[in-house]
Design a protein around this motif. Structure first.
Motif, PDB file in Angstrom:
ATOM      1  N   UNK A 191     -13.497   0.201  -0.466  1.00 58.90           N
ATOM      2  CA  UNK A 191     -12.693  -0.520   0.531  1.00 58.90           C
ATOM      3  C   UNK A 191     -13.298  -0.305   1.927  1.00 58.90           C
ATOM      4  N   UNK A 192     -14.294   0.573   2.021  1.00 62.43           N
ATOM      5  CA  UNK A 192     -14.969   0.850   3.300  1.00 62.43           C
ATOM      6  C   UNK A 192     -16.463   0.490   3.245  1.00 62.43           C
ATOM      7  N   UNK A 193     -17.152   0.973   2.207  1.00 65.78           N
ATOM      8  CA  UNK A 193     -18.577   0.630   2.066  1.00 65.78           C
ATOM      9  C   UNK A 193     -18.907   0.743   0.578  1.00 65.78           C
ATOM     10  N   UNK A 198     -14.687  11.501   6.610  1.00 62.68           N
ATOM     11  CA  UNK A 198     -13.889  10.274   6.775  1.00 62.68           C
ATOM     12  C   UNK A 198     -14.397   9.446   7.957  1.00 62.68           C
ATOM     13  N   UNK A 210     -20.383   4.810   7.828  1.00 55.12           N
ATOM     14  CA  UNK A 210     -21.801   4.509   8.068  1.00 55.12           C
ATOM     15  C   UNK A 210     -22.294   4.995   9.430  1.00 55.12           C
ATOM     16  N   UNK A 250     -22.219   5.029  -0.325  1.00 55.50           N
ATOM     17  CA  UNK A 250     -21.417   6.184   0.092  1.00 55.50           C
ATOM     18  C   UNK A 250     -21.898   7.452  -0.610  1.00 55.50           C
ATOM     19  N   UNK A 262     -13.736  -1.578   8.196  1.00 53.11           N
ATOM     20  CA  UNK A 262     -14.775  -0.835   8.895  1.00 53.11           C
ATOM     21  C   UNK A 262     -15.174  -1.650  10.114  1.00 53.11           C
ATOM     22  N   UNK A 288      -5.978   1.443   7.632  1.00 50.79           N
ATOM     23  CA  UNK A 288      -6.946   2.558   7.716  1.00 50.79           C
ATOM     24  C   UNK A 288      -8.281   1.979   8.158  1.00 50.79           C
ATOM     25  N   UNK A 328      -5.997   0.950  -0.359  1.00 49.64           N
ATOM     26  CA  UNK A 328      -5.461   2.315  -0.321  1.00 49.64           C
ATOM     27  C   UNK A 328      -4.052   2.315  -0.911  1.00 49.64           C
ATOM     28  N   UNK A 367     -25.058   9.093   0.691  1.00 52.31           N
ATOM     29  CA  UNK A 367     -24.828   9.853   1.921  1.00 52.31           C
ATOM     30  C   UNK A 367     -23.971  11.087   1.663  1.00 52.31           C
ATOM     31  N   UNK A 385       0.807  -1.231   0.000  1.00 47.40           N
ATOM     32  CA  UNK A 385       0.000   0.000   0.000  1.00 47.40           C
ATOM     33  C   UNK A 385       0.837   1.277   0.000  1.00 47.40           C
ATOM     34  N   UNK A 434      -4.842  -3.001  -2.894  1.00 51.83           N
ATOM     35  CA  UNK A 434      -4.711  -3.064  -1.424  1.00 51.83           C
ATOM     36  C   UNK A 434      -5.789  -2.267  -0.686  1.00 51.83           C
ATOM     37  N   UNK A 442     -10.300  -4.866   3.501  1.00 58.01           N
ATOM     38  CA  UNK A 442      -9.388  -5.143   2.385  1.00 58.01           C
ATOM     39  C   UNK A 442      -8.003  -5.251   3.029  1.00 58.01           C
ATOM     40  N   UNK A 453     -12.103   7.743  12.597  1.00 61.42           N
ATOM     41  CA  UNK A 453     -11.252   7.280  11.483  1.00 61.42           C
ATOM     42  C   UNK A 453      -9.810   7.218  11.982  1.00 61.42           C
ATOM     43  N   UNK A 460     -19.264   9.450   6.952  1.00 66.55           N
ATOM     44  CA  UNK A 460     -19.838   9.088   5.646  1.00 66.55           C
ATOM     45  C   UNK A 460     -19.159   7.815   5.139  1.00 66.55           C
ATOM     46  N   UNK A 461     -17.875   7.683   5.440  1.00 68.22           N
ATOM     47  CA  UNK A 461     -17.133   6.501   4.993  1.00 68.22           C
ATOM     48  C   UNK A 461     -17.449   5.256   5.823  1.00 68.22           C
ATOM     49  N   UNK A 493     -16.314  -5.052   7.243  1.00 63.21           N
ATOM     50  CA  UNK A 493     -15.795  -5.057   5.873  1.00 63.21           C
ATOM     51  C   UNK A 493     -14.288  -4.856   5.950  1.00 63.21           C
ATOM     52  N   UNK A 497      -5.602  -3.233   3.327  1.00 61.35           N
ATOM     53  CA  UNK A 497      -5.151  -2.063   4.107  1.00 61.35           C
ATOM     54  C   UNK A 497      -6.297  -1.298   4.772  1.00 61.35           C
ATOM     55  N   UNK A 498      -7.520  -1.798   4.695  1.00 55.43           N
ATOM     56  CA  UNK A 498      -8.647  -1.062   5.289  1.00 55.43           C
ATOM     57  C   UNK A 498      -9.583  -1.982   6.062  1.00 55.43           C
TER      58      UNK A 498
END
Lengths: 353, 353
Positions: free
Chosen positions: A284-286, B242, B248, A291, B78, B108, A106, A294, A75, A104, B73, B276, B245-246, B71, B75-76
């Motif tokens: 990678x988040x939602x 960040x 939820x 997204x 939630x 992240x 990010x 929102x 990353x 990755x 990946x 975040x 919204x990212x 969720x 490098x990420x």
């Protein structure tokens, strides 16, 4: 005088080609540079073209750099810009960050051995078409005094963050970490106006309203001004550390000046100036669609908030987007001084403005 | 009155245990909470313990959350905090970010369905022992009006960045994105002093010096004050996007209030409040030893800069570190009002202060 975007584009591209840039690099450098004129950041656009040329003449900009990855993880990466135009090195770094984010989630790319990259917003926005959030930071020539300092140790070190939305245009923050950028001081000087409180200090650290203090050993004041400059200092410091201490570029007072008539410090602590880029895939988040719903709601809520009379809450990026629409149709206004400068440049390189 | 750290620790841990927190969670919540008292951020420390208890009594804090990854990946991730104490959810998220950074170079983690997490600096600093850079953001109850707004749409949304050094102590930025935090208004009110220009506005958006304006429909002003609040607004907005919204979580005016006597909005746009976190392995960019040499040089250069008389350029984190050293030896001073509040809490739960 007003110039069509394509006319300025062809001119600047011709100058970059005459410097020896490859066709791709000349096109990229021009697109990056002129994005400032389109967005209304006149201090960072084509008015600076001759500044880049002078740095190239002083052999401080390499028109044919071998831009290389010197270290990487899934990353992250560090790129050596080989003293190339920041206008070209930075988009290359952002493309690598985007590729890393695809795999990755990010991508984070620190850049050393670069030069001034134009406006930070251009680079952050490269992430948007990929449904990614883009971040762009850079350090810059020292003009800013940390809180309590008499010395100039930081640049105006901007932060840009671009976030995609759905029906709404994207959120694009692009801000210097000082109360006001140096370009605003130059405008005040031309108009003979004083600087507001908290913008600038004299060589002894006293509050000043003289916009030319930086020529007399004074300094710009970090964002936050009289009662909060420690916060702007902290943000500018963070930008410096991520851009340069992490990448191996020069930091603090060692950052080479943008102007060719000032020599870089004789005892560099790194190579060139430094940038830092981040890209995060929204999904990678939602899910991206969720997204965006929102993000649209966020933007509509803020833009629709009850405001003081005759004003509206702006979304970061609104004024620059409107300016871009206007300048693409009405043309880009340039001061006579800039036109003369570009005309001279054209004659030197055999490129018609 | 002054209390030894261990005495306050045992007390707060006992209260969290009495709420039903597991031994590990009670220890973690206490450590997070009291880090504010040690660092001199009195508004965010043990003085708020009864506030957390009231939210638990109102069933808005879950003492036995099932904190889960919803969720991820490479490098990420939630995380859903299951309405747990932010004091516990946030370090869990940071640990996951650190694990991801060990493999992918960076990690992240966005968090939804959480509650107030104490001071941002505590969480960012968790990265330091791993030779990693830590970043912590959170949104918060709306008290801040964006530029031109009469409505309060943002919290004081802090940004913390912690960077390891070598011989020097680390760089630890921890700042609200407003000119001044709400806690400073409360101090001014107690002392009967006016608020400086650019800190607060009345319900009609006029500049005010009355530190109690937020009780009458007024609002805190974003960092930058009179001529630059659009920058602080942009930073606070970025933190909100960040964090929420990212992830939820609830954003903008929907962020649930910290105080139990105010109800959360009836039409939530997400779950709980959002955080975040970011972690970057230094050696994902350059060898850690090399980085630390330059980081030490950065710190020494800034700290040693020529300063205005009787002042010194501070490195972010310097004042808080000195305060921690002092309070660990001399104890933590508490106002009588806070002592009475804690004594009452202790009687209720059968925990001795």
């Amino acid at each position: 005088m007003t110039f069509e975007y394509t006319r300025l584009f062809n001119f600047a591209e011709g100058v970059f080609r005459a410097m020896g840039c490859s066709p791709d690099d000349a096109r990229q450098a021009t697109e990056t540079l002129l994005s400032a004129d389109l967005r209304g950041v006149d201090s960072h656009g084509v008015a600076r073209l001759s500044g880049y040329v002078r740095l190239w003449e002083a052999k401080r900009i390499n028109a044919t750099p071998r831009i290389g990855v010197v270290h990487e993880t899934p990353s992250t990466a560090v790129i050596d810009g080989d003293a190339g135009l920041g206008l070209v090195v930075a988009p290359r770094a952002m493309r690598l960050a985007i590729e890393k984010a695809q795999v990755a989630g990010t991508g984070w790319v620190a850049v050393r051995n670069s030069n001034h990259f134009g406006i930070a917003g251009y680079h952050a926005m490269l992430a948007l078409p990929h449904d990614m959030i883009g971040i762009a930071l850079t350090n810059a020539s020292p003009l800013v005094a940390p809180t309590y300092s008499l010395e100039r140790l930081l640049g105006t070190n901007p932060i840009s963050v671009a976030v995609p939305a759905g029906e709404q245009p994207p959120f694009v923050l692009d801000m210097a970490t000082t109360t006001a950028a140096q370009g605003k001081m130059e405008i005040l000087e031309r108009k003979g106006l004083p600087a507001p409180a908290g913008w600038i200090q004299d060589r002894d650290g006293n509050a000043s309203t003289n916009p030319t203090e930086t020529r007399n050993g004074g300094a710009l004041i970090p964002l936050g001004g009289e009662t909060g400059s420690h916060k702007g200092y902290g943000l500018g410091a963070t930008v410096d550390i991520l851009s340069a201490v992490l990448s191996g570029a020069n930091y603090g007072p060692w950052v080479p000046p943008f102007v060719a008539f000032l020599q870089p410090p004789a005892d560099p602590v790194g190579q060139g100036i430094g940038h830092f880029f981040g890209v995060m895939r929204v999904d990678a988040f939602r899910p991206a669609a969720e997204f965006k719903v929102h993000m649209d709601n966020w933007i509509e809520t803020f833009r629709g908030a009850k405001a003081v009379p005759n004003q509206q809450v702006l979304i970061p990026g609104d004024p620059e987007r409107r300016m871009t629409e206007r300048r693409l149709t009405e043309g880009i206004p340039l001061l006579q001084k800039v036109v003369d400068d570009l005309t001279g440049l054209g004659e030197k390189f055999g490129v018609k403005l």
